[in-house]
Design a protein around this motif. Sequence first.
Motif, PDB file in Angstrom:
ATOM      1  N   GLU A 260      64.445 136.258  39.601  1.00 26.96           N
ATOM      2  CA  GLU A 260      63.681 135.128  40.140  1.00 26.96           C
ATOM      3  C   GLU A 260      62.713 135.599  41.218  1.00 26.96           C
ATOM      4  O   GLU A 260      61.577 135.117  41.304  1.00 26.96           O
ATOM      5  CB  GLU A 260      64.643 134.088  40.704  1.00 26.96           C
ATOM      6  CG  GLU A 260      65.407 133.322  39.636  1.00 26.96           C
ATOM      7  CD  GLU A 260      66.469 132.410  40.219  1.00 26.96           C
ATOM      8  OE1 GLU A 260      66.704 131.326  39.651  1.00 26.96           O
ATOM      9  OE2 GLU A 260      67.079 132.785  41.250  1.00 26.96           O
TER      10      GLU A 260
ATOM     11  N   ARG B  84      59.694 137.315  39.632  1.00 29.87           N
ATOM     12  CA  ARG B  84      58.758 136.340  39.077  1.00 29.87           C
ATOM     13  C   ARG B  84      57.924 135.708  40.187  1.00 29.87           C
ATOM     14  O   ARG B  84      56.701 135.574  40.061  1.00 29.87           O
ATOM     15  CB  ARG B  84      59.506 135.252  38.313  1.00 29.87           C
ATOM     16  CG  ARG B  84      58.594 134.187  37.709  1.00 29.87           C
ATOM     17  CD  ARG B  84      59.378 133.167  36.902  1.00 29.87           C
ATOM     18  NE  ARG B  84      58.488 132.177  36.331  1.00 29.87           N
ATOM     19  CZ  ARG B  84      58.039 131.088  36.969  1.00 29.87           C
ATOM     20  NH1 ARG B  84      58.433 130.861  38.228  1.00 29.87           N
ATOM     21  NH2 ARG B  84      57.217 130.233  36.376  1.00 29.87           N
ATOM     22  N   LEU B  85      58.564 135.316  41.277  1.00 31.98           N
ATOM     23  CA  LEU B  85      57.849 134.686  42.382  1.00 31.98           C
ATOM     24  C   LEU B  85      56.796 135.617  42.966  1.00 31.98           C
ATOM     25  O   LEU B  85      55.683 135.201  43.296  1.00 31.98           O
ATOM     26  CB  LEU B  85      58.828 134.285  43.490  1.00 31.98           C
ATOM     27  CG  LEU B  85      58.194 133.684  44.746  1.00 31.98           C
ATOM     28  CD1 LEU B  85      57.628 132.296  44.454  1.00 31.98           C
ATOM     29  CD2 LEU B  85      59.197 133.608  45.881  1.00 31.98           C
TER      30      LEU B  85
ATOM     31  N   GLY C 296      55.578 138.372  41.440  1.00 31.68           N
ATOM     32  CA  GLY C 296      54.729 138.981  40.422  1.00 31.68           C
ATOM     33  C   GLY C 296      54.843 140.486  40.377  1.00 31.68           C
ATOM     34  O   GLY C 296      53.843 141.191  40.190  1.00 31.68           O
TER      35      GLY C 296
ATOM     36  N   ASN D 253      48.392 130.326  49.026  1.00 29.17           N
ATOM     37  CA  ASN D 253      49.338 129.813  48.031  1.00 29.17           C
ATOM     38  C   ASN D 253      50.572 129.194  48.672  1.00 29.17           C
ATOM     39  O   ASN D 253      51.357 128.547  47.981  1.00 29.17           O
ATOM     40  CB  ASN D 253      49.785 130.937  47.095  1.00 29.17           C
ATOM     41  CG  ASN D 253      48.682 131.399  46.182  1.00 29.17           C
ATOM     42  OD1 ASN D 253      47.896 130.604  45.704  1.00 29.17           O
ATOM     43  ND2 ASN D 253      48.603 132.697  45.929  1.00 29.17           N
TER      44      ASN D 253
ATOM     45  N   LYS E 201      53.067 134.717  44.165  1.00 32.21           N
ATOM     46  CA  LYS E 201      52.074 135.020  43.138  1.00 32.21           C
ATOM     47  C   LYS E 201      51.295 133.766  42.780  1.00 32.21           C
ATOM     48  O   LYS E 201      51.859 132.674  42.678  1.00 32.21           O
ATOM     49  CB  LYS E 201      52.752 135.593  41.882  1.00 32.21           C
ATOM     50  CG  LYS E 201      51.746 135.996  40.791  1.00 32.21           C
ATOM     51  CD  LYS E 201      52.416 136.712  39.655  1.00 32.21           C
ATOM     52  CE  LYS E 201      51.419 136.991  38.526  1.00 32.21           C
ATOM     53  NZ  LYS E 201      50.271 137.800  38.986  1.00 32.21           N
TER      54      LYS E 201
ATOM     55  N   ILE F  71      52.514 130.529  40.696  1.00 29.50           N
ATOM     56  CA  ILE F  71      53.968 130.532  40.537  1.00 29.50           C
ATOM     57  C   ILE F  71      54.594 129.699  41.648  1.00 29.50           C
ATOM     58  O   ILE F  71      54.264 129.862  42.824  1.00 29.50           O
ATOM     59  CB  ILE F  71      54.538 131.960  40.569  1.00 29.50           C
ATOM     60  CG1 ILE F  71      53.916 132.808  39.461  1.00 29.50           C
ATOM     61  CG2 ILE F  71      56.057 131.938  40.442  1.00 29.50           C
ATOM     62  CD1 ILE F  71      54.191 132.304  38.057  1.00 29.50           C
TER      63      ILE F  71
ATOM     64  N   GLU G 104      54.793 123.673  44.137  1.00 26.12           N
ATOM     65  CA  GLU G 104      53.734 124.200  43.270  1.00 26.12           C
ATOM     66  C   GLU G 104      52.417 124.079  44.039  1.00 26.12           C
ATOM     67  O   GLU G 104      52.120 123.017  44.591  1.00 26.12           O
ATOM     68  CB  GLU G 104      53.641 123.437  41.953  1.00 26.12           C
ATOM     69  CG  GLU G 104      54.817 123.631  41.015  1.00 26.12           C
ATOM     70  CD  GLU G 104      54.634 122.880  39.717  1.00 26.12           C
ATOM     71  OE1 GLU G 104      53.472 122.578  39.358  1.00 26.12           O
ATOM     72  OE2 GLU G 104      55.650 122.589  39.073  1.00 26.12           O
TER      73      GLU G 104
END
Length: 251
Positions: A52, A55-56, A58, A115, A132, A135, A141
Amino acid sequence: MWILFSPSEKKRTSHSQEIQSKKGFYKDFLTPNLKEVLDSYHAFLTSASDEELKRLLGVKKLNIDEIALLQNIFKTPLLKAILRYDGVAFRALDYENLPLNSQEYIDRQVLIFSNLFGLLRANCCIPYYDVKQGIGFLEFESKKFYASYKEKYFQFLDKEKEILDLRAGFYQQCLPIPPKFLVYEPIFIKNQKKVSHYAKYYRGILLKECANKNVKTLSELENLLIEGLKILDIKRDITTSKVFIYYEVTP
């Protein structure tokens, strides 16, 4: 004239100009209720699995030292946003080596689309963080976040009626600028083709020259001479009311 700028994926984990963190460092930022977002971010970072986290952020491999910084976001040193980011556009800008009056111009006129923190003044002091582009985590979001605060952002932007939009497409989607503002967006042409990925470098150069020449209006921008960039055309898009200024990249 506001100048809107994208953040960069790459950020400095440390810097000589960092200052000690302070409780509620985010309270003077343009986005309210940031503590809720940062609490959620911290909770995710301290409970997420390695996959996880990858993914966050990148990434394919986690850096333990950087994860430690992220998990201590409320305590790690703070640095001006314009210095924290370390991508192509920011290296082209070379803020640290600009004259003091040019740095003050950037601190005053540039707004960066984070972000995580939302709309940032260039001189807002932020800790090291990483999310990222595109993401999310838990209920957060970026696009929804910007949409929820768009009226507050527009109220702030309304202090100026002209905008030079140097953002990448993702951030333009996060906060489309309404027609009541006069918006100029540069398009860079090289060998008769639109520059895509490397456009961020020329955005950095354009910002640098605006700062050095103290450009205050978009009409002044039309007369700004920049080494390596030649104005080819200026066109208004009747559907968006945006004005596109076309630059040819010259040797």
